[in-house]
Enzyme design. Structure first.
Site, mmCIF file in Angstrom:
data_model
loop_
_atom_site.group_PDB
_atom_site.id
_atom_site.type_symbol
_atom_site.label_atom_id
_atom_site.label_comp_id
_atom_site.label_asym_id
_atom_site.label_seq_id
_atom_site.Cartn_x
_atom_site.Cartn_y
_atom_site.Cartn_z
ATOM 1 N N ARG A 30 0.804 -1.237 0.000
ATOM 2 C CA ARG A 30 0.000 0.000 0.000
ATOM 3 C C ARG A 30 0.830 1.277 0.000
ATOM 4 N NH1 ARG A 30 -2.749 -3.923 1.728
ATOM 5 N NH2 ARG A 30 -0.738 -4.416 2.620
ATOM 6 N N THR A 31 1.782 1.372 0.904
ATOM 7 C CA THR A 31 2.441 2.665 1.097
ATOM 8 C C THR A 31 3.227 3.050 -0.150
ATOM 9 O OG1 THR A 31 2.596 2.066 3.425
ATOM 10 C CG2 THR A 31 3.826 4.006 2.720
ATOM 11 N N LYS A 46 25.159 -4.005 -0.744
ATOM 12 C CA LYS A 46 26.639 -4.043 -0.798
ATOM 13 C C LYS A 46 27.234 -3.332 0.405
ATOM 14 C CE LYS A 46 26.067 -3.268 -5.729
ATOM 15 N NZ LYS A 46 26.130 -2.171 -6.688
ATOM 16 N N ARG A 73 11.159 3.853 3.438
ATOM 17 C CA ARG A 73 10.815 2.888 4.496
ATOM 18 C C ARG A 73 12.062 2.092 4.813
ATOM 19 N NH1 ARG A 73 5.698 -1.104 4.460
ATOM 20 N NH2 ARG A 73 4.771 0.893 5.074
ATOM 21 N N HIS A 114 4.865 5.592 11.680
ATOM 22 C CA HIS A 114 4.370 5.481 10.295
ATOM 23 C C HIS A 114 3.400 6.650 10.089
ATOM 24 C CE1 HIS A 114 3.151 3.998 6.506
ATOM 25 N NE2 HIS A 114 2.902 2.727 6.799
HETATM 26 N N1 CP Z 1 -0.250 -0.028 5.837
HETATM 27 C C1 CP Z 1 0.942 -0.306 5.281
HETATM 28 O O1 CP Z 1 1.980 0.296 5.645
HETATM 29 O O2 CP Z 1 0.899 -1.256 4.331
HETATM 30 P P1 CP Z 1 2.153 -1.749 3.463
HETATM 31 O O3 CP Z 1 3.119 -2.413 4.414
HETATM 32 O O4 CP Z 1 1.611 -2.673 2.430
HETATM 33 O O5 CP Z 1 2.793 -0.516 2.877
#
Ligand code: CP
Length: 366
Positions: free
Chosen positions: A51-52, A80, A101, A129
């Site tokens: 999603r993100t 590496k 991320r 998050h």
């Molecule tokens: N909600 C969320 O962070 O989903 P993903 O891990 O799929 O990005």
């Protein structure tokens, strides 16, 4: 330039502005279809995502911009041994804004030490998050009509649940919200979030039984027990089925309670619950894309603004004790701490630091 590392980087007024902007984007998408023409978003995902990453990329495409990036550390030079700071310094030469991320807590705070473009934290380990929280706030606003005076149950892995930490830090700033923290003893909310609840004087209660609590909630925020955060497989296997929301439990819930989940889910919400009109987790997915469009526009509009001064950070000659902290692996990253000064001692003001928090992962050093 502005970054979004923690949800507290945004004031309540800015959160409300983003929600209004998102509503306008939702209603008039064509008016925004060329706003990012000529601009590039880099998605640096050192950890898996559906999603993100894809919602950031869809958001940028729908704003007329373009995207580049990688979807796993193994396909980048991190495999590496390249540091986060060097990766981000490099990508700053190619992109106008970065969403990243990383599995280690505090990694985006390392990234902003070397970036020349805005950085968005798209999830750092079990820490924060903030853009999921933007999706969650839009869901609450749309589905419950308000962000205040809500009784919210958060259920599952509250210890490593980064979406839970950011959501609590957002909702404690709206009046009248009450929190029921439902988890096994081993996966309770960390001390830093409990401190934030106390400082905000937000009513909260820790509980174990979902059945006993579900009947009094306005919103139930389910989370996955996250295998990837456990050091011990046995511990994960013991806890993984702690909570399963099914049709039987939904019969105990108020008729107007909504069910939220950041997704992905494993088995903590039975698929039969998806047909219940109170299930809002796929609406959250759509709201997430719209809020990310609003966020990209805001940060790109503020690239020329002077940086806001942050809290004082100091060196102490020690290293952070959190093995999940970016400072445990990142080469050339100076250990930094926020000193918490005890303002009054027996009625006398003092400037002697008494507690230290890591400036990357925010864990209190004991
Ligand atoms: N909600 C969320 O962070 O989903 P993903 O891990 O799929 O990005």
């Amino acid at each position: 330039m502005r970054h979004l590392l923690s949800i507290t980087d945004l004031t309540v007024e800015e959160l409300d502005e983003l929600l209004s902007s998102a509503t306008d984007i939702e209603q008039n998408p064509e008016a925004y279809a060329h706003r990012m023409e000529g601009k590039k978003l880099a998605t640096l995902f050192f950890e898996p995502s559906t999603r993100t990453r894809l919602s950031f990329e869809a958001a940028m495409w729908e704003l007329g911009g373009q995207v580049l990036g990688f979807a796993g550390a193994s396909s980048s030079s991190a495999s590496k041994g390249e540091s986060v700071k060097d990766t981000v310094r490099t990508v700053s030469c190619y992109a106008d804004i970065i969403a990243m991320r990383h599995p280690l807590e505090g990694a985006p705070w390392a990234a902003v030490q070397s970036t020349t473009v805005p950085v968005i934290n798209a999830g750092d380990g079990g820490h924060y998050h903030p853009t999921q929280t933007l999706a969650d706030l839009m869901t609450l606003k749309k589905e419950k009509g308000r962000l205040d005076h809500l009784k919210i149950g958060l259920c599952g892995d509250l210890k490593f649940g980064r979406t839970v930490h950011s959501l609590i830090e957002a909702l404690i700033r709206y009046p009248g919200n009450e929190f029921v923290l439902i988890s096994p003893q081993e996966l309770r909310v960390p001390a830093g979030i409990i401190n934030a609840l106390k400082e905000a004087q937000a009513p909260y209660r820790e509980a174990v039984s979902l059945e006993e609590e579900i009947g009094g909630l306005d919103a139930l925020y389910m989370t996955r027990i996250q295998q990837e955060r456990f050091f011990s497989v046995e511990e994960y296997l013991r806890l993984k089925d702690s909570y399963i929301l099914d049709e039987e439990k939904m019969r105990l819930a108020p008729k107007d309670m909504i069910v939220m989940h950041p997704l992905p889910r494993v088995n903590e919400i039975d698929v039969k619950v998806d047909a219940d009109p109170r299930a809002c987790y796929f609406k959250q997915v759509m709201y997430g894309k719209i809020m990310r469009k609003a966020l990209i526009l805001k940060l790109m509009a503020e690239t020329e603004l002077p940086a806001k001064p942050g809290p004082v950070k100091i060196t102490t000659g020690r290293h952070c004790k959190n093995p999940r902290c970016i400072s445990s692996t990142e080469q050339g990253l100076e250990p930094l701490f926020y000193p918490v000064h005890q303002i009054m001692v027996q009625g006398v003001p003092t400037r002697i630091p008494t507690r230290y928090y890591c400036a990357y992962c925010e864990m209190e050093q004991v």
